[in-house]
Design a protein around this motif. Structure first.
Motif, PDB file in Angstrom:
ATOM      1  N   PRO A 104       0.798  -1.229   0.000  1.00  0.00           N
ATOM      2  CA  PRO A 104       0.000   0.000   0.000  1.00  0.00           C
ATOM      3  C   PRO A 104       0.827   1.274   0.000  1.00  0.00           C
ATOM      4  O   PRO A 104       0.298   2.352  -0.287  1.00  0.00           O
ATOM      5  CB  PRO A 104      -0.833  -0.122   1.293  1.00  0.00           C
ATOM      6  CG  PRO A 104      -0.092  -1.080   2.155  1.00  0.00           C
ATOM      7  CD  PRO A 104       0.571  -2.041   1.218  1.00  0.00           C
ATOM      8  N   LEU A 105       2.117   1.174   0.314  1.00  0.00           N
ATOM      9  CA  LEU A 105       2.988   2.346   0.278  1.00  0.00           C
ATOM     10  C   LEU A 105       3.672   2.525  -1.070  1.00  0.00           C
ATOM     11  O   LEU A 105       4.454   3.474  -1.244  1.00  0.00           O
ATOM     12  CB  LEU A 105       4.050   2.242   1.375  1.00  0.00           C
ATOM     13  CG  LEU A 105       3.542   2.195   2.818  1.00  0.00           C
ATOM     14  CD1 LEU A 105       4.701   2.082   3.786  1.00  0.00           C
ATOM     15  CD2 LEU A 105       2.694   3.409   3.134  1.00  0.00           C
ATOM     16  N   GLY A 106       3.401   1.641  -2.009  1.00  0.00           N
ATOM     17  CA  GLY A 106       4.070   1.710  -3.302  1.00  0.00           C
ATOM     18  C   GLY A 106       3.417   2.681  -4.246  1.00  0.00           C
ATOM     19  O   GLY A 106       3.011   2.320  -5.358  1.00  0.00           O
ATOM     20  N   SER A 107       3.289   3.941  -3.844  1.00  0.00           N
ATOM     21  CA  SER A 107       2.692   4.957  -4.711  1.00  0.00           C
ATOM     22  C   SER A 107       3.785   5.899  -5.211  1.00  0.00           C
ATOM     23  O   SER A 107       4.865   5.972  -4.610  1.00  0.00           O
ATOM     24  CB  SER A 107       1.621   5.752  -3.956  1.00  0.00           C
ATOM     25  OG  SER A 107       2.212   6.770  -3.189  1.00  0.00           O
ATOM     26  N   SER A 147      12.475   7.107 -12.312  1.00  0.00           N
ATOM     27  CA  SER A 147      11.908   5.751 -12.346  1.00  0.00           C
ATOM     28  C   SER A 147      12.921   4.744 -12.862  1.00  0.00           C
ATOM     29  O   SER A 147      13.021   3.622 -12.337  1.00  0.00           O
ATOM     30  CB  SER A 147      10.649   5.728 -13.212  1.00  0.00           C
ATOM     31  OG  SER A 147      10.944   6.088 -14.548  1.00  0.00           O
ATOM     32  N   ALA A 148      13.694   5.141 -13.893  1.00  0.00           N
ATOM     33  CA  ALA A 148      14.720   4.233 -14.419  1.00  0.00           C
ATOM     34  C   ALA A 148      15.786   3.961 -13.355  1.00  0.00           C
ATOM     35  O   ALA A 148      16.229   2.811 -13.185  1.00  0.00           O
ATOM     36  CB  ALA A 148      15.352   4.836 -15.668  1.00  0.00           C
ATOM     37  N   ALA A 149      16.179   4.991 -12.612  1.00  0.00           N
ATOM     38  CA  ALA A 149      17.187   4.810 -11.572  1.00  0.00           C
ATOM     39  C   ALA A 149      16.683   3.896 -10.459  1.00  0.00           C
ATOM     40  O   ALA A 149      17.401   2.991 -10.003  1.00  0.00           O
ATOM     41  CB  ALA A 149      17.587   6.169 -10.999  1.00  0.00           C
ATOM     42  N   VAL A 150      15.445   4.106 -10.029  1.00  0.00           N
ATOM     43  CA  VAL A 150      14.878   3.264  -8.965  1.00  0.00           C
ATOM     44  C   VAL A 150      14.781   1.815  -9.437  1.00  0.00           C
ATOM     45  O   VAL A 150      15.140   0.878  -8.700  1.00  0.00           O
ATOM     46  CB  VAL A 150      13.492   3.795  -8.538  1.00  0.00           C
ATOM     47  CG1 VAL A 150      12.782   2.796  -7.622  1.00  0.00           C
ATOM     48  CG2 VAL A 150      13.633   5.132  -7.843  1.00  0.00           C
ATOM     49  N   TYR A 151      14.325   1.617 -10.658  1.00  0.00           N
ATOM     50  CA  TYR A 151      14.157   0.255 -11.175  1.00  0.00           C
ATOM     51  C   TYR A 151      15.500  -0.455 -11.286  1.00  0.00           C
ATOM     52  O   TYR A 151      15.638  -1.625 -10.905  1.00  0.00           O
ATOM     53  CB  TYR A 151      13.462   0.299 -12.541  1.00  0.00           C
ATOM     54  CG  TYR A 151      13.002  -1.039 -13.044  1.00  0.00           C
ATOM     55  CD1 TYR A 151      11.823  -1.614 -12.577  1.00  0.00           C
ATOM     56  CD2 TYR A 151      13.745  -1.736 -14.005  1.00  0.00           C
ATOM     57  CE1 TYR A 151      11.392  -2.849 -13.051  1.00  0.00           C
ATOM     58  CE2 TYR A 151      13.325  -2.961 -14.478  1.00  0.00           C
ATOM     59  CZ  TYR A 151      12.146  -3.510 -13.996  1.00  0.00           C
ATOM     60  OH  TYR A 151      11.735  -4.734 -14.467  1.00  0.00           O
ATOM     61  N   LEU A 152      16.513   0.247 -11.798  1.00  0.00           N
ATOM     62  CA  LEU A 152      17.828  -0.379 -11.960  1.00  0.00           C
ATOM     63  C   LEU A 152      18.495  -0.651 -10.617  1.00  0.00           C
ATOM     64  O   LEU A 152      19.135  -1.697 -10.423  1.00  0.00           O
ATOM     65  CB  LEU A 152      18.718   0.507 -12.829  1.00  0.00           C
ATOM     66  CG  LEU A 152      18.309   0.633 -14.302  1.00  0.00           C
ATOM     67  CD1 LEU A 152      19.189   1.639 -15.022  1.00  0.00           C
ATOM     68  CD2 LEU A 152      18.371  -0.725 -15.001  1.00  0.00           C
ATOM     69  N   LEU A 153      18.350   0.281  -9.667  1.00  0.00           N
ATOM     70  CA  LEU A 153      18.942   0.074  -8.346  1.00  0.00           C
ATOM     71  C   LEU A 153      18.257  -1.056  -7.583  1.00  0.00           C
ATOM     72  O   LEU A 153      18.879  -1.712  -6.737  1.00  0.00           O
ATOM     73  CB  LEU A 153      18.874   1.369  -7.531  1.00  0.00           C
ATOM     74  CG  LEU A 153      19.795   2.509  -7.995  1.00  0.00           C
ATOM     75  CD1 LEU A 153      19.479   3.794  -7.242  1.00  0.00           C
ATOM     76  CD2 LEU A 153      21.265   2.124  -7.808  1.00  0.00           C
ATOM     77  N   ALA A 154      16.981  -1.274  -7.880  1.00  0.00           N
ATOM     78  CA  ALA A 154      16.249  -2.352  -7.204  1.00  0.00           C
ATOM     79  C   ALA A 154      16.410  -3.698  -7.905  1.00  0.00           C
ATOM     80  O   ALA A 154      15.917  -4.712  -7.403  1.00  0.00           O
ATOM     81  CB  ALA A 154      14.760  -1.998  -7.125  1.00  0.00           C
ATOM     82  N   LEU A 164      11.881  -2.220  -4.557  1.00  0.00           N
ATOM     83  CA  LEU A 164      11.395  -1.030  -5.246  1.00  0.00           C
ATOM     84  C   LEU A 164      10.961   0.037  -4.241  1.00  0.00           C
ATOM     85  O   LEU A 164      11.285   1.223  -4.386  1.00  0.00           O
ATOM     86  CB  LEU A 164      10.209  -1.394  -6.151  1.00  0.00           C
ATOM     87  CG  LEU A 164      10.518  -1.978  -7.530  1.00  0.00           C
ATOM     88  CD1 LEU A 164       9.229  -2.419  -8.207  1.00  0.00           C
ATOM     89  CD2 LEU A 164      11.242  -0.954  -8.396  1.00  0.00           C
ATOM     90  N   VAL A 165      10.236  -0.376  -3.205  1.00  0.00           N
ATOM     91  CA  VAL A 165       9.748   0.583  -2.210  1.00  0.00           C
ATOM     92  C   VAL A 165      10.912   1.184  -1.422  1.00  0.00           C
ATOM     93  O   VAL A 165      11.007   2.408  -1.254  1.00  0.00           O
ATOM     94  CB  VAL A 165       8.728  -0.080  -1.271  1.00  0.00           C
ATOM     95  CG1 VAL A 165       8.330   0.871  -0.147  1.00  0.00           C
ATOM     96  CG2 VAL A 165       7.494  -0.527  -2.045  1.00  0.00           C
ATOM     97  N   LEU A 166      11.826   0.337  -0.948  1.00  0.00           N
ATOM     98  CA  LEU A 166      12.940   0.829  -0.132  1.00  0.00           C
ATOM     99  C   LEU A 166      13.859   1.743  -0.930  1.00  0.00           C
ATOM    100  O   LEU A 166      14.257   2.816  -0.457  1.00  0.00           O
ATOM    101  CB  LEU A 166      13.717  -0.352   0.442  1.00  0.00           C
ATOM    102  CG  LEU A 166      12.988  -1.193   1.489  1.00  0.00           C
ATOM    103  CD1 LEU A 166      13.858  -2.370   1.923  1.00  0.00           C
ATOM    104  CD2 LEU A 166      12.610  -0.340   2.697  1.00  0.00           C
ATOM    105  N   VAL A 167      14.224   1.316  -2.137  1.00  0.00           N
ATOM    106  CA  VAL A 167      15.090   2.154  -2.972  1.00  0.00           C
ATOM    107  C   VAL A 167      14.383   3.456  -3.322  1.00  0.00           C
ATOM    108  O   VAL A 167      14.978   4.547  -3.297  1.00  0.00           O
ATOM    109  CB  VAL A 167      15.504   1.395  -4.250  1.00  0.00           C
ATOM    110  CG1 VAL A 167      16.207   2.337  -5.224  1.00  0.00           C
ATOM    111  CG2 VAL A 167      16.424   0.231  -3.900  1.00  0.00           C
TER     112      VAL A 167
END
Length: 349
Positions: A104-107, A147-154, A164-167
């Motif tokens: 639920p926090l994944g907004s 978004s690309a940075a978060v996705y790649l780091l996760a 995904l949420v933590l990163v």
């Protein structure tokens, strides 16, 4: 859940087209749309110059008093439609992100995409002194890069939901600091206008903003609805979804791309309006009590929430108009505290 089967002419021996629908979800959507319509009519009648409901309806039918027509069609209706379309985009993007994250926090507010969009817009405003069109481009670019940075780091043999949420939370904190630095280094006038934009506001929105959001939803909403089935499968777990034929990483990537587009354009039009994308999908899911991402109820509730918040922000301290983000921030912050407390109690149990 019920199935509607349509027999297509000229296709003997082939199975009929079937469409699955949930009566309760359909009723909730209808109720939310009716509430949004009532809110819209009320919004068009309310202001420093009050207009009776029958006159508003005559204006909308194209047969109104010229003075009333100007107030409704040029001043109030574009702002109302911008609120409804932006709220729908935020609700839809929140449903996509929360479904992918299964959290639920994944907004986009929490995982940094909205903040990244704001960073791109601030660079355009404060560093490049760009116009409105360039600010929109900067907002979209900032959201896409974030978004690309978060996705790649996760990514670690796949983008796990909790990573995904933590990163995203970490990236959001970094970008918030960068935004504060940009405002601190700007001139007083530029910093003041940027700070109002950062709060999220619908003041002065016109038909060009309605066109932008209408075009965005016309393209991205159908793309989101096509992802409803694979996202419903993903909520049962990636292994189960893969066994049922879902290409999990591909589905998650397309959902993120669609959600990023909706978030970026909504932020470009109205600024980073907080918490609508967080609250709308969760409340919609509780109202419908049905599995899956609940895309249409989330979009309808997001539109209603932003429209109600905007008229409340306009009239609460009239004649002073608050930015709509102030009101959604208060309501969404209370909701976020409730979600965290509820999850903590569930973990303790």
């Amino acid at each position: 859940m019920r199935t509607l089967r349509l027999a297509l002419p000229g296709r003997p021996g082939r199975p009929a087209l079937s469409l699955r629908w949930d009566p309760r979800a359909a009723a909730v959507c209808a109720a939310l749309l009716l509430a949004a319509a009532v809110t819209g009519v009320w919004t068009l009648t309310t202001g420093d110059f009050r207009i009776p409901v029958p006159d508003v309806l005559r204006v909308l039918a194209g047969d109104g008093n010229p003075a009333y027509s100007y107030i409704v069609e040029e001043l109030r209706l574009p702002r109302l439609l911008t609120a409804l379309l932006t709220g729908a985009a935020l609700g839809l993007s929140g449903a996509l992100f929360q479904s992918v994250a299964r959290n639920p926090l994944g907004s986009p507010d929490v995982i940094g995409f909205t903040v990244g969009s704001a960073t791109g817009a601030l660079v355009a405003i404060l560093v490049l002194s760009a116009g409105a069109a360039s600010v929109a481009v900067g907002s979209v670019a900032g959201c896409a890069v974030t978004s690309a940075a978060v996705y790649l780091l996760a990514w670690r043999r796949g983008a796990a939901a909790f990573r995904l949420v933590l990163v995203g939370i970490g990236v959001s904190a970094l970008l918030s600091s960068a935004n504060a630095y940009l405002i601190a280094k700007a001139s007083f006038t530029d910093a003041q206008s940027a700070q109002v934009w950062l709060t999220g506001s619908l003041n002065g929105r016109g038909w060009e903003h309605v066109g932008t959001m209408g075009a965005a939803l016309a393209v991205l909403a159908p793309a989101a609805l096509l992802l409803a089935r694979p996202l419903r499968m993903l909520e049962m777990g990636e292994d189960t979804a893969s066994a049922l034929g879902v290409r999990t990483e591909r589905a998650k990537a397309w959902a993120l791309v669609t959600g990023v587009g909706l978030t970026a354009l909504a932020t470009a039009v109205a600024g980073p309006v907080p918490f609508v994308a967080l609250v709308a999908p969760q409340v919609a899911r509780r109202l419908t009590r049905s599995p899956g991402p609940g895309l249409l109820p989330s979009a309808a509730l997001g539109a209603l929430v932003l429209a109600v918040s905007d008229i409340t922000a306009q009239r609460m301290l009239a004649p002073t108009q608050l930015p709509v983000g102030v009101l959604t921030g208060v309501v969404g912050g209370c909701y976020l505290v409730w979600v965290l407390a509820r999850q903590w109690r569930a973990g303790q149990g």
